[in-house]
Write an enzyme that holds these catalytic residues in place. Structure first.
Site, PDB file in Angstrom:
ATOM      1  N   LYS A  40       0.822  -1.189   0.000  1.00  0.00           N
ATOM      2  CA  LYS A  40       0.000   0.000   0.000  1.00  0.00           C
ATOM      3  C   LYS A  40       0.873   1.262   0.000  1.00  0.00           C
ATOM      4  CE  LYS A  40      -3.394  -2.221   3.038  1.00  0.00           C
ATOM      5  NZ  LYS A  40      -3.973  -2.137   4.409  1.00  0.00           N
ATOM      6  N   GLU A  95       8.128   2.448  -5.359  1.00  0.00           N
ATOM      7  CA  GLU A  95       7.976   1.984  -3.971  1.00  0.00           C
ATOM      8  C   GLU A  95       8.165   3.161  -3.017  1.00  0.00           C
ATOM      9  OE1 GLU A  95       6.978   0.297  -1.658  1.00  0.00           O
ATOM     10  OE2 GLU A  95       8.239  -1.445  -1.230  1.00  0.00           O
ATOM     11  N   PHE A 148      12.243   5.341  12.036  1.00  0.00           N
ATOM     12  CA  PHE A 148      10.942   4.985  11.489  1.00  0.00           C
ATOM     13  C   PHE A 148      10.166   6.226  11.055  1.00  0.00           C
ATOM     14  CE2 PHE A 148       6.729   3.193  11.165  1.00  0.00           C
ATOM     15  CZ  PHE A 148       7.007   1.969  10.611  1.00  0.00           C
ATOM     16  N   ASP A 155       3.037   3.965   6.769  1.00  0.00           N
ATOM     17  CA  ASP A 155       2.179   3.801   7.934  1.00  0.00           C
ATOM     18  C   ASP A 155       2.949   3.400   9.188  1.00  0.00           C
ATOM     19  OD1 ASP A 155       2.743   1.105   6.852  1.00  0.00           O
ATOM     20  OD2 ASP A 155       1.412   0.452   8.463  1.00  0.00           O
ATOM     21  N   ARG A 161      -0.952   7.127   6.918  1.00  0.00           N
ATOM     22  CA  ARG A 161      -0.582   7.157   5.488  1.00  0.00           C
ATOM     23  C   ARG A 161      -1.025   8.447   4.817  1.00  0.00           C
ATOM     24  NH1 ARG A 161       0.994   1.893   4.059  1.00  0.00           N
ATOM     25  NH2 ARG A 161      -0.088   0.211   5.122  1.00  0.00           N
TER      26      ARG A 161
HETATM   27  P1  IMP Z   1      12.137  -3.629   3.009  1.00  0.00           P
HETATM   28  O1  IMP Z   1      12.602  -3.862   4.427  1.00  0.00           O
HETATM   29  O2  IMP Z   1      13.171  -2.869   2.213  1.00  0.00           O
HETATM   30  O3  IMP Z   1      11.753  -4.919   2.370  1.00  0.00           O
HETATM   31  O4  IMP Z   1      10.858  -2.725   3.096  1.00  0.00           O
HETATM   32  C1  IMP Z   1       9.601  -3.306   3.299  1.00  0.00           C
HETATM   33  C2  IMP Z   1       8.507  -2.335   3.556  1.00  0.00           C
HETATM   34  O5  IMP Z   1       8.573  -1.946   4.915  1.00  0.00           O
HETATM   35  C3  IMP Z   1       8.517  -1.019   2.798  1.00  0.00           C
HETATM   36  O6  IMP Z   1       7.930  -1.144   1.535  1.00  0.00           O
HETATM   37  C4  IMP Z   1       7.647  -0.175   3.697  1.00  0.00           C
HETATM   38  O7  IMP Z   1       6.291  -0.374   3.387  1.00  0.00           O
HETATM   39  C5  IMP Z   1       7.946  -0.727   5.066  1.00  0.00           C
HETATM   40  N1  IMP Z   1       8.839   0.191   5.805  1.00  0.00           N
HETATM   41  C6  IMP Z   1      10.184   0.156   5.902  1.00  0.00           C
HETATM   42  N2  IMP Z   1      10.639   1.180   6.661  1.00  0.00           N
HETATM   43  C7  IMP Z   1       9.546   1.876   7.027  1.00  0.00           C
HETATM   44  C8  IMP Z   1       9.344   3.069   7.815  1.00  0.00           C
HETATM   45  O8  IMP Z   1      10.270   3.723   8.320  1.00  0.00           O
HETATM   46  N3  IMP Z   1       8.052   3.466   7.962  1.00  0.00           N
HETATM   47  C9  IMP Z   1       6.996   2.798   7.419  1.00  0.00           C
HETATM   48  N4  IMP Z   1       7.134   1.710   6.680  1.00  0.00           N
HETATM   49  C10 IMP Z   1       8.396   1.246   6.486  1.00  0.00           C
HETATM   50 MG    MG Z   2       5.671  -0.765   1.237  1.00  0.00          MG
END
Ligand code: IMP
Ligand code: MG
Length: 173
Positions: A40, A95, A148, A155, A161
């Site tokens: 999302k 993304e 974060f 979110d 969001r």
């Molecule tokens: P990945 O760890 O690179 O696979 O990221 C996976 C997903 O985690 C991302 O597409 C975001 O949706 C979510 N994500 C990662 N870091 C954050 C953050 O700081 N805030 C909110 N969502 C996050």
């Molecule tokens: Mg994501």
């Protein structure tokens, strides 16, 4: 409720999205790319970005289940799949953020099997220090520190969001 502090305001996002749109307009001229939104979180960035890409394109959507609450075995379950035939096409994945790198490295490897002409990734945010697997996005809006963030599609427990800016959570009740 959480407390947060604005990290990237609306104007900065708008300006950067327009810049990315200009670069993508040039890079994808005459290519009719398929631009894939990773749901999302990518939705807000995606809808703003494609309106700044001034060349014909197609859109599609993909969604993965979060591995955050489950086992980290590297395989992500897909909740929504791309339905467009991407063979010999130029694919641009949009993304919200690259964090561990797991989602995008997995998704790119899935798409590669379908033999597109090219696959590139455009991420609004990049937490370079958070990688657990090697991954480099081709287009990045902003590099940010490993904390974060919420807003503009991102979110915290499915909330926030809709915030029009990117904020860092400073306190959680
Ligand atoms: P990945 O760890 O690179 O696979 O990221 C996976 C997903 O985690 C991302 O597409 C975001 O949706 C979510 N994500 C990662 N870091 C954050 C953050 O700081 N805030 C909110 N969502 C996050
Ligand atoms: Mg994501």
């Amino acid at each position: 409720m959480v407390k947060y502090k604005v990290l990237i305001d609306e104007n900065k996002i708008k300006t950067r999205v327009a810049e990315l749109g200009q670069v993508l307009t040039k890079d994808y001229q005459g290519k009719n790319p398929i631009v894939i939104c990773v749901l999302k979180g990518g939705i807000i960035f995606f809808t703003d970005l494609i309106r700044r890409i001034n060349t014909p394109l197609e859109i599609d959507f993909v969604r993965f289940s979060s591995y955050r609450n489950g086992a980290e075995n590297g395989e992500l379950r897909s909740l929504l799949n791309v339905t467009t035939d991407i063979k010999n096409r130029d694919v641009l994945i949009v993304e919200d953020i690259v964090d561990s790198g797991k989602t995008l490295s997995f998704f790119v490897s899935v798409l590669e099997k379908q033999k597109p002409s090219s696959i590139k990734v455009c991420a609004l945010l990049d937490k370079k220090d958070a990688r657990k697997v090697p991954f480099t996005a081709d287009y990045v809006g902003f590099e940010i520190a490993n904390s974060f963030v919420i807003g503009y599609g991102l979110d915290y427990n499915e909330l926030y969001r809709e915030l029009p800016f990117i904020a860092v959570i400073t306190d959680i009740d």
